[in-house]
Design an enzyme around this catalytic site. Structure first.
Site, mmCIF file in Angstrom:
data_model
loop_
_atom_site.group_PDB
_atom_site.id
_atom_site.type_symbol
_atom_site.label_atom_id
_atom_site.label_comp_id
_atom_site.label_asym_id
_atom_site.label_seq_id
_atom_site.Cartn_x
_atom_site.Cartn_y
_atom_site.Cartn_z
ATOM 1 N N HIS A 70 4.151 -12.976 -13.651
ATOM 2 C CA HIS A 70 4.614 -11.869 -14.494
ATOM 3 C C HIS A 70 5.171 -12.329 -15.853
ATOM 4 C CE1 HIS A 70 3.905 -9.727 -10.891
ATOM 5 N NE2 HIS A 70 5.099 -9.797 -10.352
ATOM 6 N N ALA A 124 0.836 -1.194 0.000
ATOM 7 C CA ALA A 124 0.000 0.000 0.000
ATOM 8 C C ALA A 124 0.878 1.255 0.000
ATOM 9 C CB ALA A 124 -0.923 -0.002 1.220
ATOM 10 N N ARG A 164 13.693 -10.912 -25.513
ATOM 11 C CA ARG A 164 14.655 -10.968 -26.620
ATOM 12 C C ARG A 164 14.204 -12.046 -27.597
ATOM 13 N NH1 ARG A 164 20.077 -8.947 -26.934
ATOM 14 N NH2 ARG A 164 19.503 -7.844 -25.039
ATOM 15 N N ARG A 172 -4.588 -3.453 10.426
ATOM 16 C CA ARG A 172 -4.495 -3.955 11.788
ATOM 17 C C ARG A 172 -3.525 -3.105 12.603
ATOM 18 N NH1 ARG A 172 -3.852 -10.311 10.649
ATOM 19 N NH2 ARG A 172 -2.397 -9.465 9.140
ATOM 20 N N LYS A 224 17.044 -12.862 -8.336
ATOM 21 C CA LYS A 224 17.306 -11.785 -7.368
ATOM 22 C C LYS A 224 18.819 -11.688 -7.188
ATOM 23 C CE LYS A 224 12.979 -11.256 -5.557
ATOM 24 N NZ LYS A 224 12.344 -9.969 -5.308
ATOM 25 N N GLU A 269 16.935 -8.550 -10.960
ATOM 26 C CA GLU A 269 16.905 -7.555 -9.892
ATOM 27 C C GLU A 269 18.273 -7.521 -9.226
ATOM 28 O OE1 GLU A 269 12.455 -6.850 -7.982
ATOM 29 O OE2 GLU A 269 13.755 -8.323 -7.047
ATOM 30 N N ASP A 310 -2.039 -8.511 -11.815
ATOM 31 C CA ASP A 310 -0.660 -8.892 -12.086
ATOM 32 C C ASP A 310 -0.065 -7.591 -12.601
ATOM 33 O OD1 ASP A 310 1.725 -9.488 -13.521
ATOM 34 O OD2 ASP A 310 1.136 -11.587 -13.516
ATOM 35 N N HIS A 311 0.740 -6.943 -11.781
ATOM 36 C CA HIS A 311 1.075 -5.560 -12.142
ATOM 37 C C HIS A 311 1.925 -5.447 -13.407
ATOM 38 C CE1 HIS A 311 4.884 -6.236 -10.010
ATOM 39 N NE2 HIS A 311 5.330 -5.099 -10.489
ATOM 40 N N GLY A 345 0.205 -3.908 -16.281
ATOM 41 C CA GLY A 345 0.007 -2.452 -16.302
ATOM 42 C C GLY A 345 1.231 -1.715 -16.807
HETATM 43 C C1 BG6 Z 1 6.622 -8.494 -7.215
HETATM 44 C C2 BG6 Z 1 7.487 -9.489 -6.510
HETATM 45 O O1 BG6 Z 1 5.483 -9.130 -7.719
HETATM 46 O O2 BG6 Z 1 7.334 -7.905 -8.276
HETATM 47 C C3 BG6 Z 1 8.773 -8.840 -6.032
HETATM 48 O O3 BG6 Z 1 6.792 -10.038 -5.417
HETATM 49 C C4 BG6 Z 1 9.450 -8.096 -7.148
HETATM 50 O O4 BG6 Z 1 9.645 -9.806 -5.487
HETATM 51 C C5 BG6 Z 1 8.475 -7.201 -7.883
HETATM 52 O O5 BG6 Z 1 10.499 -7.332 -6.594
HETATM 53 C C6 BG6 Z 1 9.093 -6.592 -9.110
HETATM 54 O O6 BG6 Z 1 8.247 -5.612 -9.643
HETATM 55 P P1 BG6 Z 1 8.840 -4.452 -10.526
HETATM 56 O O7 BG6 Z 1 7.650 -3.668 -10.961
HETATM 57 O O8 BG6 Z 1 9.779 -3.674 -9.657
HETATM 58 O O9 BG6 Z 1 9.563 -5.097 -11.663
#
Ligand code: BG6
Length: 469
Positions: free
Chosen positions: A228, A18, A330, A46, A320, A204, A165-166, A169
């Site tokens: 993702h 959040a 690619r 909470r 990671k 990452e 699933d971001h 976006g």
């Molecule tokens: C999240 C994972 O869904 O996506 C994280 O739980 C990860 O571990 C993150 O760091 C990465 O998102 P973004 O937008 O920074 O690529």
């Protein structure tokens, strides 16, 4: 639609998600005039919150100090009556007639069901639009995901549910659909006849760093690949949808995913980072259980059995604590037929999702000048040069706006989730030790490119290394 009279209630309001994503996205939408003009945002958590911190991020934050005690549990029906009264109070105060309510679950999955149930029973607005936004993880494997879907469905319909699933976006991920289906030049040759292999890579440069508890129970495959990267794959590989409608797009995604058999051990490489360059290893993180064999890196190859893609490996890689932050696709094309040219590099079409969005095609051209020499160069669409003034929205901004507008295109449909888990469940069960001893991931140093075996792994699937940029 949720144009006016909308209450946005954020559950897990004191949590990381959040704070980092949801509130900044709401604030950005507000500043740009995209929130319903009279939208009100309520945080529910909470943990007792820092009001000042909240204010700086959210449009307005309403707290009812008298009821702090009551609003402390997610499974206590009475607390939801308090919340409902609170929401009704706001609706009355601002004379909201329609009573639209959007509930955002920035919550750990073990409370999804109690929250969904209580909201439906205590906070559902009869004369208005009600929607919930749910974050991953949606289950741990096929069975648990089905169970979760079944439980949530008792209270909230598919129509009312938005599974985030971001990655869907992200600007460049959304662009894939346009690039693929609005360009004849790209649509031609988008198949096994021209393409040798496809890699979708997530890197990452940091480790779990205190988030080891969540991560260890999940692992890199559940965290990144199953959601993702598989989403990106489905857009790259799907057939042309009949229209841009949410159902037509998702029908095609499901169809292509159903053509993928479960991934195998032979096609999978697992890694875990160890201390290097002054950085701690995964097992040095206090929040990680001792001796954990949880993978923090995975590469795995998927095969799509349909006429377009038969025999083309789709390699998903995520890790990671690697050497850089980068997410890219690619697409490597096949060699040209040998003849007049020798030893020239393959074409590669690269979609850089982040950082700094770009699409570029590695091509061979004549070097300028009197001599005739073929050189490797690029056709380049780097966004910050070509669209220098464009503001690229954050993924969460785009997605929350979609929810307000009732557009499901960039959200995960129930059957998409089901087939995604089918593809990944056997390998996850193997990794979890359900069929015997848990496999040991290969160590790689913090800050490296991943396990040393990665090069031979991708070459096995026909990837040719070429000078990269
Ligand atoms: C999240 C994972 O869904 O996506 C994280 O739980 C990860 O571990 C993150 O760091 C990465 O998102 P973004 O937008 O920074 O690529």
């Amino acid at each position: 639609e949720m144009k006016d009279n909308t209450l946005i209630v954020v559950f897990g309001a004191s949590g990381d998600l959040a704070k980092k994503k949801t509130f900044p996205a709401l604030f950005a939408l507000f500043r740009q005039g995209f929130l319903p003009t009279d939208a009100k945002i309520v945080g529910y958590a909470r943990t007792k919150m820092e009001t000042a911190d909240f204010h700086s991020r959210a449009v307005s934050y309403i707290q009812n100090p008298d009821n702090d005690e009551a609003i402390t549990a997610y499974d206590d029906g009475a607390a939801y009556d308090v919340l409902n009264e609170h929401l009704e109070g706001i609706e009355a105060k601002y004379s909201m007639k329609e009573r639209n309510r959007l509930f955002y679950f920035a919550l750990p999955p073990d409370v999804f069901v109690p929250v969904a149930k209580n909201l439906k029973e205590h906070c559902y607005a009869e004369n208005g639009v009600n929607r919930i936004i749910v974050e991953k993880p949606f289950g741990k494997d096929l069975d648990s995901a089905r169970e979760l879907l079944r439980s949530l469905k008792q209270y909230w319909s598919e129509e009312e549910t938005y599974r985030i699933d971001h990655y869907l976006g992200k600007e460049m991920v959304k662009n894939l659909l346009v690039l693929r289906f609005a360009n004849t030049a790209l649509a031609a040759g988008w198949d096994k006849n021209s393409i040798s292999n496809v890699q979708i890579t997530f890197k990452e440069p940091f480790g779990t760093e205190g988030r080891g508890g969540y991560f260890d129970s999940s692992g890199i495959i559940r965290d990144i690949l199953q959601n993702h990267l598989l989403q990106v794959l489905s857009i790259l590989a799907m057939e042309r949808p009949v229209s841009f409608s949410a159902e037509d797009i998702r029908d095609e995604k499901v169809k292509v995913l159903r053509s993928i058999p479960p991934i195998t051990q032979e096609d999978t490489l697992l890694g875990q980072y160890v201390a290097a360059n002054g950085k701690p290893g995964y097992l040095d993180d206090d929040t990680v259980p001792r001796g954990s064999v949880c993978p923090t890196f995975a590469a795995t190859t998927l095969w799509i059995h349909n006429p377009r893609w038969e025999g083309v490996p789709f390699i998903l890689k995520a890790g990671k604590a690697l050497n850089e932050a980068k997410v890219e696709v690619r697409v490597q094309f096949k060699d040209i037929t040998q003849g007049i040219f020798k030893d020239i590099t393959r074409n590669e079409l690269v979609f850089r999702i982040q950082p700094s969005e770009a699409v570029y095609l590695k091509i061979v051209a004549k070097s300028p000048g009197l001599q005739t020499q073929a050189i490797a160069t690029e056709m380049d669409l780097t966004y910050n040069r070509r669209f220098a003034d464009a503001k690229i929205p954050e993924a969460y901004e785009a997605l929350i706006l979609d929810v307000l507008q009732g557009d499901h295109s960039n959200f995960v449909r129930h059957d998409e989730l089901d087939v995604a888990w089918k593809i990944f469940t056997p390998i996850l069960h193997w990794i979890d030790g359900k069929s015997g001893e848990r496999p040991k991931p290969i160590s790689y140093p913090y800050g490296s490119r991943g396990p040393a075996e990665l090069n031979t792994f991708v070459e096995r699937y026909g990837y040719h290394r070429s000078p990269s940029r």
